[in-house]
Every structure is written in C-alpha cells, then in structure tokens.
Design a protein around this motif. Structure first.
Motif, short mmCIF file in Angstrom:
data_model
loop_
_atom_site.label_atom_id
_atom_site.label_comp_id
_atom_site.label_asym_id
_atom_site.label_seq_id
_atom_site.Cartn_x
_atom_site.Cartn_y
_atom_site.Cartn_z
N ALA A 124 1.92 -12.73 13.73
CA ALA A 124 0.59 -12.98 13.73
C ALA A 124 -0.17 -11.65 13.35
O ALA A 124 -0.62 -11.25 14.46
N ASN A 125 -0.66 -11.75 12.27
CA ASN A 125 -1.48 -10.32 11.62
C ASN A 125 -2.75 -10.25 12.12
O ASN A 125 -3.49 -11.48 12.18
N LYS A 126 -3.34 -9.13 11.90
CA LYS A 126 -5.00 -8.91 11.97
C LYS A 126 -5.41 -9.08 13.39
O LYS A 126 -6.58 -9.51 13.58
N SER A 129 -0.87 -5.81 13.91
CA SER A 129 -1.57 -5.39 13.01
C SER A 129 -0.90 -4.54 12.24
O SER A 129 -0.60 -3.32 12.53
N SER A 130 -0.79 -5.10 10.65
CA SER A 130 -0.21 -4.32 9.86
C SER A 130 -1.07 -2.85 9.54
O SER A 130 -0.48 -2.00 9.03
N LYS A 131 -2.32 -3.04 9.78
CA LYS A 131 -3.18 -1.95 9.43
C LYS A 131 -3.18 -0.80 10.37
O LYS A 131 -2.91 0.46 10.24
N THR A 132 -3.14 -1.09 11.89
CA THR A 132 -3.09 -0.10 12.88
C THR A 132 -1.94 0.20 13.43
O THR A 132 -1.53 1.18 14.18
N GLY A 133 -1.03 -0.63 13.18
CA GLY A 133 0.34 -0.55 13.76
C GLY A 133 0.59 -1.24 15.23
O GLY A 133 1.72 -1.20 15.84
N ASN A 189 -1.07 -12.24 0.29
CA ASN A 189 -2.17 -11.68 1.05
C ASN A 189 -2.18 -11.72 2.73
O ASN A 189 -3.14 -11.47 3.26
N ALA A 190 -1.00 -12.13 3.35
CA ALA A 190 -1.03 -12.11 4.62
C ALA A 190 -0.90 -10.76 5.29
O ALA A 190 -1.06 -10.45 6.47
N GLY A 191 -0.23 -9.63 4.60
CA GLY A 191 -0.23 -8.60 5.15
C GLY A 191 1.24 -7.84 5.20
O GLY A 191 1.61 -6.91 5.84
N VAL A 236 4.68 1.20 -1.15
CA VAL A 236 4.66 -0.51 -1.50
C VAL A 236 3.21 -0.69 -2.00
O VAL A 236 2.23 -0.59 -1.10
N THR A 237 3.01 -1.14 -3.06
CA THR A 237 1.60 -1.49 -3.29
C THR A 237 0.83 -2.62 -2.58
O THR A 237 1.58 -3.82 -2.46
N ALA A 238 -0.23 -2.39 -2.14
CA ALA A 238 -0.77 -3.57 -1.37
C ALA A 238 -2.37 -3.35 -1.71
O ALA A 238 -3.01 -2.42 -1.99
#
Length: 494
Positions: A157-159, A199-203, A231-233, A273-275
């Motif tokens: 469950a991302n974000k 969180s894919s952004k913060t780890g 766009n799920a991350g 990897v392009t995001a």
C-alpha cells in the motif's frame, strides 16, 4: 543524436542477449519472460521459427558496433536514454502518440501489456502488487488473482507517508485487508501473502517488505515481480531500491569517498528506471539483478477503467497526484449547497437532508470551492482553469475535452457527529468522508465513465481534528495555532 545512439545500442544489446540465449536450445518456462522482453516488437508469442544458433554464436559484437560507429568502451561510462524517457524524466511530458490510453499504437495497448504479464502465473514467482492508498479502488488490479495464480502476493500500500499523521499503521493495514476482502481479491490469502504499508518516495517500509520477498524467493527458487496499475509507484520503488544498493556499495568501497549530489554529478543520481506522474510510463519488463541469482522485474502498469487521471494532461496530473502529506479539509454542507473539487467533481447535499460534515482527502493543490448548487455550473464555466483548478488553462477548452458530466445519487445513513459513516471515493482524485446524524442525500457529479463508490471510512474518528471554516476566499483550519505556536493560515484552498 542521443536518440540515434540509443537505437544503435539497442541493436547491439539484442545481439548480446540472443548470443546468451543461443547457449541453450532448450527453453524452460522461466525463459519465456526473457523471450517476451527481447521480442517486444513482435506480437505476443507469435514467433515459432527456430533461430540459427551457430550463426548467432559467431556474431562479433565489437565488429558490429564498430560498423555502427559506436565506441562501446566510452559509451559504457555514459547513461543514454531514449527521447521518450528524456522528456518524461526532465519535463514530465510525452507525445500523445507514445502515451498508453491516448494512442492507437498496438504495441502500447492494454492487451499487449496483459499478454506480457500472463506467463508469470506459470512459474514460481513472488508478486509485489502496489496500490495507491489515495486511489485504492482505482489502483487494485481486477486481474490480480489471474496474474498471481497460486504464487504469494505481497500487497504494498504505497504513499503511506502522505496519510495524515493521525492515521496509525496497524489501523491502515487492517482497513486494507477488509477492503480487499470486500472487493473479492483472493490471492492475498495465498501462502506467504501479506499487506505492507510503504512509501516508494521516502523508503518507508520498503526494507522490511523486501526482506520478506527475498526470503520467499529463496524458498521458492523464483524471482520477484512488481505489478500494479499505471501510476501506482512501481518504477519509483525500483529506483529507491537501486539507489539504496548503489549507496551501500559506495559505503563498502573504502577507496572511494561518499559522493554527494552536486550540479556536476547530478546524472549519477538520475533515476535508472524512468518514473513520472504520467500513467503508463513503463512499457515493458525491466530486469534488475538483486544478487544471489535473484532478479526483480518492473512491469508495465495497467490502466484501470473509470480513473480520472486518464483524462488529464501531464501538467494537470502534477496537481492531482499528491506529492506531500495531504491536509484534509472538512466543510459543513447544508441542503442546496455543494463543494466543487476543482472543475472535476461536484459534491452536493439534496432534498430535506440535515447539514453534514464532508472531509476531503485530496491533493493539497486541488482548489475546493463551496457555493450554492444553483450557481455551481456558472461558476465552473467562468472560473475553470483560473480560480478553479484543475483543469488548467485554457479552462473552457479543457472542460469541453473532458466531456459531459453524469450524476450519481447516494443515500448514507449517519453515525452521529463523532464518527464518519462512509467514504465516497472519486477514482483518480481521492475520497470524501461523510459525518453526521440522520440520512445524507448526496449527489456526486463527475465526468461520464469515471467511477465512484461508497466504502467504510478509512479515518472515521478524525473529522473534528481537520475541521475548517470557509471564509468565501479560502479554507482556514479551526484552532488558532499549530503545535509550534504559530497562527494557522489558509491551506491553499483558494
């Protein structure tokens, strides 16, 4: 020039991969994914002609590169990406002809992407299925059970970092499990299955999730596949893992000092990897070696029907997709009043309903506006793209492109003022919690084809902590001061 070099390099890489494949004329089920990656220009599983393995083995790759004018030694020290990825990484835009869902190109069709995912169920694999907590109903893949088969599924469950601070981790995980059960997703119950907030952004949560995935991979002797809706991350998750591994290797290499991010070496940190916020960024399988003979695969994101993000431009997606902790806003709405969610949705109270509290969990840059139902359409026509965003300018033209709206009437039985009764989800935008006594007669208007649903509330007891008042210009939180003692200001809801 870079694009031309990349095209030539892709030919060389294809030769090298074919040489590796030619070492064995017997293909296992495990080789099927590799073959799909290498033959992505052909139709799914169309090629049946036996290759000339001896001729392939005798190809001199260096000689072929020289014919193409490539210096493989110098190029190996540079990072070259295609024109599409360059625009996505640096500008967040792409030509419509290269955007899945907006193009008629067969290689970018959803059928093509589903064909790529289909063989996963036939081999031992660990599935990491990423969903977006802020678009849960719009990011759970309807075909997840079919993709996984009997393989274990770790639902990521991302974000989670964007949830309001009042939300507890265990509470969120339990809610996710209940929602999956309600939606009929059964593969999460496979042996080894689990739910993890990340969180894919913060780890946040990624290390523990990967430890579990690696343990299962070793036990099953399989690889790890990251799947999910567009766009799920997924790509952001892989980039975090790659950057983390790179920093660990730099730390362990005592002969090299730790590299800091500076203007001169920014490319060293650029995503492998392009995001981007654009749905459908990843177009094929991307293989990442994670050691001990194990691989991690990023896969193309599938577009789910009825999601608003598919109607938006890249610039509008930057407004709609949350990139920092969401600040929910609560309005008291009486019958005959409504809240405009930018120009993309209208939430109104109808009939003889008593006033209810509506708490909006949407990206902070989306502008909310309270008005009379009788004035709403005129306000949208006049201010869409300006005071009311998204859409962005030119507002009238974008509203015409988005198309006609349709209304959905919902009756919600309230649980009183202390507990939210339900969430109304706006697929691709977020959700709205409804709190109050009695029956709320709610009308939700969204573009035709966009999905909405009613579910148990994710945050049922937090309505008063995020309540606000509306001054006619902006929403202002109740409670005069923040925890640091500073006076509260408006929260961008002009």
């Amino acid at each position: 020039e870079k694009h031309a070099i990349q095209v030539k390099l892709s030919k060389i890489e294809e030769m090298q991969k074919l040489q590796d494949k030619a070492e064995s004329t017997e293909w296992s089920t495990e080789d099927e994914i590799e073959w799909l990656i290498q033959t992505s220009d052909a139709g799914p599983m169309e090629s049946t002609e036996t290759p000339d393995y001896d001729a392939i083995k005798n190809i001199d790759v260096n000689e072929e590169a020289e014919k193409l004018g490539l210096d493989l030694v110098s190029l190996s020290q540079k990072k070259i990406i295609c024109k599409r990825c360059h625009h996505l990484q640096n500008f967040g835009t792409v030509e419509e002809s290269l955007r899945p869902g907006w193009t008629e190109e067969p290689l970018l069709s959803q059928a093509k992407f589903r064909d790529l995912l289909r063989p996963i169920r036939e081999k031992p694999a660990i599935i990491i299925a990423i969903v977006d907590l802020f678009d849960f109903s719009g990011s759970v893949l309807p075909e997840l059970d079919a993709i996984a088969g009997e393989n274990p599924v770790i639902l990521a469950a991302n974000k989670a970092d964007l949830l309001p601070s009042q939300m507890g981790q265990q509470r969120a995980e339990n809610w996710v499990r209940r929602e999956l059960e309600y939606m009929g997703v059964q593969s999460i119950a496979n042996i080894g299955g689990a739910v993890r907030l990340i969180s894919s952004k913060t780890g946040f949560g990624i290390e523990n999730m990967m430890k579990k995935a690696r343990k299962l991979a070793d036990e099953m002797d399989g690889d790890i596949y990251v799947v999910g809706s567009a766009n799920a991350g997924k790509s952001t998750l892989l980039n975090y893992i790659l950057e983390r591994e790179t920093r660990i290797m730099q730390k362990n290499d005592k002969s090299k000092g730790r590299m800091k991010r500076r203007a001169g070496n920014a490319n060293a940190f650029k995503s492998a990897v392009t995001a981007s916020p654009l749905p459908g960024t990843t177009l094929k399988f991307i293989k990442v070696e994670i050691g001990d003979g194990r691989s991690l695969y990023d896969t193309p994101g599938l577009l789910t029907e009825g999601t608003l993000t598919q109607l938006l431009t890249p610039e509008e997606l930057k407004v709609v997709v949350p990139n920092k902790q969401v600040e929910p806003i609560t309005f008291r709405i009486a019958s005959g009043k409504c809240v405009l969610v930018g120009g993309l949705a209208k939430i109104e109270v109808c009939g003889d309903s008593k006033p209810f509290m509506f708490t909006f969990f949407v990206a902070n840059n989306i502008k909310l506006h309270v008005t009379d139902v009788s004035k709403a359409d005129a306000y949208i026509a006049k201010h869409a793209g300006g005071m009311l965003t998204p859409p962005l300018e030119p507002g009238p033209e974008r509203m015409e492109q988005i198309g006609d709206f349709e209304s959905h009437d919902i009756n919600i039985e309230g649980n009183g003022w202390k507990e939210a009764a339900a969430d109304i989800t706006l697929r691709g935008l977020g959700w709205v919690s409804v709190t109050g006594p009695g029956t709320a007669n709610v009308r939700v208007s969204v573009p035709k084809g966009i999905g909405i649903s009613v579910r148990p509330p994710l945050m049922p007891f937090d309505v008063w902590s995020v309540a606000s008042k509306y001054t006619g210009g902006r929403a202002v939180r109740k409670g005069g001061k923040t925890k640091s003692g500073k006076s509260r200001k408006g929260v961008g809801r002009k």
